[in-house]
Design a protein around this motif. Structure first.
Motif, PDB file in Angstrom:
ATOM      1  N   MET A  41      52.517  40.370  26.479  1.00 28.97           N
ATOM      2  CA  MET A  41      52.503  39.233  27.411  1.00 28.97           C
ATOM      3  C   MET A  41      52.562  39.717  28.860  1.00 28.97           C
ATOM      4  O   MET A  41      51.862  39.185  29.730  1.00 28.97           O
ATOM      5  CB  MET A  41      53.647  38.274  27.105  1.00 28.97           C
ATOM      6  CG  MET A  41      53.362  37.454  25.859  1.00 28.97           C
ATOM      7  SD  MET A  41      54.484  36.094  25.615  1.00 28.97           S
ATOM      8  CE  MET A  41      55.987  36.939  25.267  1.00 28.97           C
ATOM      9  N   LEU A  42      53.381  40.745  29.094  1.00 26.70           N
ATOM     10  CA  LEU A  42      53.449  41.289  30.460  1.00 26.70           C
ATOM     11  C   LEU A  42      52.111  41.902  30.865  1.00 26.70           C
ATOM     12  O   LEU A  42      51.668  41.743  32.007  1.00 26.70           O
ATOM     13  CB  LEU A  42      54.560  42.351  30.567  1.00 26.70           C
ATOM     14  CG  LEU A  42      55.966  41.810  30.775  1.00 26.70           C
ATOM     15  CD1 LEU A  42      56.969  42.969  30.738  1.00 26.70           C
ATOM     16  CD2 LEU A  42      56.094  41.066  32.102  1.00 26.70           C
ATOM     17  N   ALA A  43      51.462  42.582  29.917  1.00 22.90           N
ATOM     18  CA  ALA A  43      50.156  43.184  30.223  1.00 22.90           C
ATOM     19  C   ALA A  43      49.160  42.095  30.615  1.00 22.90           C
ATOM     20  O   ALA A  43      48.401  42.255  31.587  1.00 22.90           O
ATOM     21  CB  ALA A  43      49.647  43.985  29.035  1.00 22.90           C
ATOM     22  N   GLU A  44      49.184  40.962  29.898  1.00 20.70           N
ATOM     23  CA  GLU A  44      48.281  39.844  30.242  1.00 20.70           C
ATOM     24  C   GLU A  44      48.621  39.269  31.608  1.00 20.70           C
ATOM     25  O   GLU A  44      47.743  38.947  32.404  1.00 20.70           O
ATOM     26  CB  GLU A  44      48.350  38.731  29.180  1.00 20.70           C
ATOM     27  CG  GLU A  44      47.609  39.044  27.901  1.00 20.70           C
ATOM     28  CD  GLU A  44      46.137  39.396  28.133  1.00 20.70           C
ATOM     29  OE1 GLU A  44      45.729  40.476  27.673  1.00 20.70           O
ATOM     30  OE2 GLU A  44      45.414  38.602  28.764  1.00 20.70           O
ATOM     31  N   ARG A  45      49.932  39.135  31.871  1.00 23.13           N
ATOM     32  CA  ARG A  45      50.365  38.593  33.169  1.00 23.13           C
ATOM     33  C   ARG A  45      49.883  39.512  34.293  1.00 23.13           C
ATOM     34  O   ARG A  45      49.361  39.046  35.307  1.00 23.13           O
ATOM     35  CB  ARG A  45      51.894  38.452  33.190  1.00 23.13           C
ATOM     36  CG  ARG A  45      52.392  37.652  34.388  1.00 23.13           C
ATOM     37  CD  ARG A  45      53.902  37.593  34.439  1.00 23.13           C
ATOM     38  NE  ARG A  45      54.370  36.526  35.314  1.00 23.13           N
ATOM     39  CZ  ARG A  45      54.370  36.604  36.654  1.00 23.13           C
ATOM     40  NH1 ARG A  45      53.962  37.683  37.249  1.00 23.13           N
ATOM     41  NH2 ARG A  45      54.810  35.568  37.368  1.00 23.13           N
ATOM     42  N   PHE A  46      50.045  40.833  34.097  1.00 20.41           N
ATOM     43  CA  PHE A  46      49.619  41.760  35.154  1.00 20.41           C
ATOM     44  C   PHE A  46      48.099  41.757  35.317  1.00 20.41           C
ATOM     45  O   PHE A  46      47.605  41.972  36.422  1.00 20.41           O
ATOM     46  CB  PHE A  46      50.176  43.171  34.909  1.00 20.41           C
ATOM     47  CG  PHE A  46      51.590  43.329  35.421  1.00 20.41           C
ATOM     48  CD1 PHE A  46      51.833  43.493  36.781  1.00 20.41           C
ATOM     49  CD2 PHE A  46      52.675  43.287  34.566  1.00 20.41           C
ATOM     50  CE1 PHE A  46      53.128  43.619  37.278  1.00 20.41           C
ATOM     51  CE2 PHE A  46      53.978  43.411  35.039  1.00 20.41           C
ATOM     52  CZ  PHE A  46      54.204  43.576  36.402  1.00 20.41           C
ATOM     53  N   LYS A  47      47.350  41.509  34.233  1.00 15.77           N
ATOM     54  CA  LYS A  47      45.893  41.391  34.383  1.00 15.77           C
ATOM     55  C   LYS A  47      45.571  40.225  35.319  1.00 15.77           C
ATOM     56  O   LYS A  47      44.695  40.325  36.181  1.00 15.77           O
ATOM     57  CB  LYS A  47      45.212  41.144  33.025  1.00 15.77           C
ATOM     58  CG  LYS A  47      44.976  42.397  32.213  1.00 15.77           C
ATOM     59  CD  LYS A  47      44.144  42.026  30.980  1.00 15.77           C
ATOM     60  CE  LYS A  47      44.362  42.997  29.853  1.00 15.77           C
ATOM     61  NZ  LYS A  47      43.834  42.511  28.570  1.00 15.77           N
ATOM     62  N   CYS A  48      46.263  39.096  35.136  1.00 19.89           N
ATOM     63  CA  CYS A  48      46.055  37.918  36.019  1.00 19.89           C
ATOM     64  C   CYS A  48      46.457  38.246  37.443  1.00 19.89           C
ATOM     65  O   CYS A  48      45.733  37.917  38.396  1.00 19.89           O
ATOM     66  CB  CYS A  48      46.908  36.726  35.562  1.00 19.89           C
ATOM     67  SG  CYS A  48      46.334  35.929  34.098  1.00 19.89           S
ATOM     68  N   THR A  49      47.627  38.876  37.594  1.00 20.38           N
ATOM     69  CA  THR A  49      48.113  39.099  38.966  1.00 20.38           C
ATOM     70  C   THR A  49      47.254  40.141  39.688  1.00 20.38           C
ATOM     71  O   THR A  49      47.125  40.071  40.913  1.00 20.38           O
ATOM     72  CB  THR A  49      49.613  39.471  39.001  1.00 20.38           C
ATOM     73  OG1 THR A  49      49.858  40.615  38.173  1.00 20.38           O
ATOM     74  CG2 THR A  49      50.478  38.308  38.538  1.00 20.38           C
ATOM     75  N   GLN A  50      46.644  41.079  38.939  1.00 24.73           N
ATOM     76  CA  GLN A  50      45.726  42.016  39.601  1.00 24.73           C
ATOM     77  C   GLN A  50      44.544  41.244  40.201  1.00 24.73           C
ATOM     78  O   GLN A  50      44.092  41.542  41.304  1.00 24.73           O
ATOM     79  CB  GLN A  50      45.206  43.057  38.611  1.00 24.73           C
ATOM     80  CG  GLN A  50      46.225  44.108  38.176  1.00 24.73           C
ATOM     81  CD  GLN A  50      46.721  44.998  39.297  1.00 24.73           C
ATOM     82  OE1 GLN A  50      47.811  44.801  39.835  1.00 24.73           O
ATOM     83  NE2 GLN A  50      45.943  45.981  39.689  1.00 24.73           N
ATOM     84  N   ARG A  51      44.079  40.226  39.466  1.00 29.44           N
ATOM     85  CA  ARG A  51      42.961  39.413  39.983  1.00 29.44           C
ATOM     86  C   ARG A  51      43.404  38.594  41.190  1.00 29.44           C
ATOM     87  O   ARG A  51      42.657  38.410  42.157  1.00 29.44           O
ATOM     88  CB  ARG A  51      42.403  38.508  38.881  1.00 29.44           C
ATOM     89  CG  ARG A  51      41.694  39.318  37.794  1.00 29.44           C
ATOM     90  CD  ARG A  51      41.183  38.458  36.681  1.00 29.44           C
ATOM     91  NE  ARG A  51      40.207  37.470  37.125  1.00 29.44           N
ATOM     92  CZ  ARG A  51      39.646  36.562  36.333  1.00 29.44           C
ATOM     93  NH1 ARG A  51      39.978  36.518  35.045  1.00 29.44           N
ATOM     94  NH2 ARG A  51      38.788  35.703  36.807  1.00 29.44           N
ATOM     95  N   VAL A  52      44.657  38.091  41.129  1.00 27.08           N
ATOM     96  CA  VAL A  52      45.201  37.356  42.289  1.00 27.08           C
ATOM     97  C   VAL A  52      45.267  38.305  43.491  1.00 27.08           C
ATOM     98  O   VAL A  52      44.891  37.940  44.619  1.00 27.08           O
ATOM     99  CB  VAL A  52      46.600  36.771  41.977  1.00 27.08           C
ATOM    100  CG1 VAL A  52      47.250  36.213  43.241  1.00 27.08           C
ATOM    101  CG2 VAL A  52      46.516  35.682  40.913  1.00 27.08           C
TER     102      VAL A  52
END
Ligand SMILES: O=C(O)C(=O)C[C@]1(C(=O)O)C=C[C@@H](O)C=C1
Length: 117
Positions: free
Chosen positions: A34-45
């Motif tokens: 879940m953290l890996a998915e969250r960081f994928k989103c935040t990298q795009r942000v």
């Protein structure tokens, strides 16, 4: 409690401990994913913010997230202060990533920077 203490414990206790640890391992794996998915989103942000000259941090958004998470934690009987600390810890790392993106640091670190090995 050492590993040998556990070896000495009753078989039923060892079985229960083993089953609980299996669940803990599954939960830890889910947290990592879940953290890996969250960081994928935040990298795009971070990329979006850098491309549009927006600041890495948004304290107003963070306040809303903290209030929301504290409420969720209370409902789930999790210590809200712990939930807040965890979110702040994660967000601090995200802001560090955002700053690196804005500074043009390649993903994975300053590989070509002076002093890098
Ligand atoms: O929502 C944003 O603007 C983000 O950059 C994401 C995020 C977060 O990790 O949730 C990180 C930094 C901001 O201060 C607020 C929230």
């Amino acid at each position: 409690m050492s590993s040998s203490d556990i070896e000495q414990a009753e078989a039923s206790v060892r079985a229960e401990l083993g089953a609980l640890r299996d669940s803990i391992d599954n939960i830890d794996a889910a947290v990592v994913h879940m953290l890996a998915e969250r960081f994928k989103c935040t990298q795009r942000v971070g990329r979006l913010k850098a491309d549009h000259d927006l600041p890495p941090a948004d304290p107003a958004r963070e306040s809303r997230q903290i209030e929301r998470l504290r409420g969720l934690a209370k409902d789930a009987k999790l210590d809200p202060a712990f939930a807040e600390k965890l979110l702040n810890f994660i967000i601090a790392e995200v802001i560090r990533h955002h700053e690196q993106i804005a500074d043009g640091v390649p993903p994975g670190g300053r590989a070509n920077a002076p002093g890098a090995h």
